[in-house]
Design an enzyme around this catalytic site. Structure first.
Site, PDB file in Angstrom:
ATOM      1  N   ARG A   1       1.020  -1.130  -0.199  1.00  0.00           N
ATOM      2  CA  ARG A   1       0.196   0.019  -0.131  1.00  0.00           C
ATOM      3  C   ARG A   1       0.907   1.414   0.241  1.00  0.00           C
ATOM      4  O   ARG A   1       0.255   1.743  -0.227  1.00  0.00           O
ATOM      5  CB  ARG A   1      -0.998  -0.173   1.063  1.00  0.00           C
TER       6      ARG A   1
ATOM      7  N   TYR B   1     -16.737  17.470 -14.762  1.00  0.00           N
ATOM      8  CA  TYR B   1     -16.850  15.959 -14.533  1.00  0.00           C
ATOM      9  C   TYR B   1     -18.043  15.571 -13.742  1.00  0.00           C
ATOM     10  O   TYR B   1     -18.228  15.594 -12.485  1.00  0.00           O
ATOM     11  CB  TYR B   1     -15.772  14.906 -14.625  1.00  0.00           C
TER      12      TYR B   1
HETATM   13  C1  LIG Z   1     -13.638   8.412 -17.127  1.00  0.00           C
HETATM   14  C2  LIG Z   1     -13.512  10.402 -16.149  1.00  0.00           C
HETATM   15  C3  LIG Z   1     -13.447  10.570 -14.710  1.00  0.00           C
HETATM   16  C4  LIG Z   1     -13.623   9.132 -13.751  1.00  0.00           C
HETATM   17  O1  LIG Z   1     -12.253   8.335 -13.859  1.00  0.00           O
HETATM   18  P1  LIG Z   1     -13.349   7.289 -13.216  1.00  0.00           P
HETATM   19  O2  LIG Z   1     -12.097   6.411 -13.544  1.00  0.00           O
HETATM   20  O3  LIG Z   1     -14.459   6.191 -14.136  1.00  0.00           O
HETATM   21  O4  LIG Z   1     -13.053   7.489 -12.122  1.00  0.00           O
HETATM   22  C5  LIG Z   1     -12.761  11.907 -14.725  1.00  0.00           C
HETATM   23  N1  LIG Z   1     -12.517  13.246 -15.128  1.00  0.00           N
HETATM   24  C6  LIG Z   1     -13.327  12.132 -16.128  1.00  0.00           C
HETATM   25  C7  LIG Z   1     -13.005  13.127 -17.369  1.00  0.00           C
HETATM   26  C8  LIG Z   1     -13.399  11.470 -16.746  1.00  0.00           C
HETATM   27  O5  LIG Z   1     -13.484  11.333 -18.047  1.00  0.00           O
END
Ligand SMILES: *Cc1c(COP(=O)(O)O)cnc(C)c1O
Length: 393
Positions: free
Chosen positions: A55, A107
């Protein structure tokens, strides 16, 4: 033969293959092995090996982190279990009750984490602004503002943020900046060279690049921030597992060639769509018609590999369009080698109310394309057929 990667600066494509500490000194392996061990044996009570517990530090994770940090021109990186856990790791840098200024149209997962959780568990408060309006940004800043969260380009309308302008304003006020650089990947935009303190990625997208892993990463511009992030990552424990670190590093090896093809496909598709009578509007920063095309040329290498379009007609026309596609797959993700299509209204932005979508400019006819590495002639042929099907009754 000298050291694997000497101090001589190398260009991006070379760095994807050789940068960082990717090689296993112990056995001269050309690619680092997957270290699955949770623990490492100490040779005595005074032995303090670099790797003791997975970890805290893991050699496979370290190989990947050192490569992605070099690609982003950062000092180091922390690999996390997902993009969202990378964001969550960054938020641990803030004090309780801090204020965060966030880019409009951020996002959805970032919005959810801030509004549904950190507001309640950490007392974080937020103000959403269009970061291109520097007066609005300055007005949003309060004495307790500790972070400006940038995302550029945004999803799915591909608004850009002038990263250098925002960072110089933030720096003058001693406020931390972090950018979600997922849509660009380290290939298309290197925000640390524009003054950003932290770069966050969902590695599930372009870094992995093959739609076969979930991961996230945070790259730090300073050793002070890197040290703090490492401690947080150890304390929170949302680290990336060794198998996925292996996949992410493997993905980085082909990032340059993938992004080159994907961006080229995107530009050609955007040009095709813009000239098509059945398409309403096309959003692509690489087109001269994009209102921030000049900014795109300044801070990005290309317009990227995502193109958003508005299909003319009602929901039935939209349905016929999507059903007629045979190469593009309907999916929630992006950034893979396969071309994908996403209906923002009912998929990525489904949890928002129609009013919230309206404010954000998300309309029912909006479709986001993530271009893969297929032959562009087939992709255009697929879209051409689907557009014809959308109009046919
Ligand atoms: C997919 C995405 C995330 C989140 O990532 P995960 O790997 O799904 O947790 C954050 N920001 C953007 C712009 C994304 O496209």
């Amino acid at each position: 033969m000298g050291p694997i990667m000497s101090d001589k600066p190398r260009n991006f494509a070379t760095r994807t293959i050789h940068a960082g500490e990717q090689f296993s000194v112990a056995d001269n392996a050309i690619f680092p092995p997957i270290y699955t061990a949770s623990s490492y044996i100490k040779r005595g009570l005074d032995d303090n090996p670099e790797y003791a517990y997975s970890r805290v530090a893991n050699p496979t994770r370290h190989a990947y982190e050192s490569c992605v940090a070099a690609l982003e021109e950062g000092l180091g990186a922390v690999a996390c279990a997902s993009g969202v856990s990378a964001t969550s790791t960054v938020l641990e840098l803030l004090d309780k009750d801090a204020h965060v200024v966030v880019m409009n149209g951020v996002y959805g997962g970032t919005f959810r984490l801030l509004e549904d959780y950190r507001s309640r568990t950490s007392g974080l408060t937020t103000t959403y602004v269009d970061l291109n309006d520097l007066d609005a940004l300055a007005a949003a800043i309060r004495p307790d503002t500790q972070l400006i969260w940038i995302e550029s380009p945004t999803n799915p309308l591909l608004h850009l943020v002038d990263i250098e302008a925002v960072c110089s304003l933030a720096r003058a006020r001693n406020i931390l900046t972090c950018i979600d650089n997922t849509f660009c990947s380290p290939w298309n935009q290197q925000p640390i060279t524009l003054g950003v303190d932290l770069v966050m990625h969902s590695a599930s997208k372009y870094i992995g690049g093959h739609s076969d892993l979930t991961g996230g990463v945070v790259v730090a511009a300073s050793s002070e921030l890197l040290a703090r992030l490492r401690k947080i990552s150890m304390a929170v424990g949302a680290v990336q597992g060794p198998f996925d670190c292996y996949l992410a590093l493997r993905g980085l090896k082909t990032l340059d060639v993938r992004m080159e093809r994907q961006s080229a496909n995107a530009l050609r598709v955007a040009q095709f769509l813009e000239s098509h009578p059945l398409v309403g509007k096309v959003f692509y920063p690489g087109l001269p018609s994009h209102p921030q095309h000049e900014l795109c040329k300044r801070q990005m290498r290309t317009g990227g590999a995502v193109v958003t379009l508005q299909v003319k007609g009602d929901r039935e026309a939209l349905k016929r369009f999507v059903d007629a596609l045979s190469i593009f797959v309907l999916a929630d993700s992006l950034g893979g080698v396969e071309s994908m299509i996403n209906h923002s209204w009912s998929m990525s932005h489904n949890s928002l109310s129609p009013e919230q979508k309206g404010v954000m400019g998300i309309t029912e006819g909006l479709l986001r394309l993530s271009l893969g590495i297929e032959d562009c002639r087939d992709l255009i042929d697929d879209l051409q057929g689907a557009l014809q099907a959308s109009a046919a009754v």
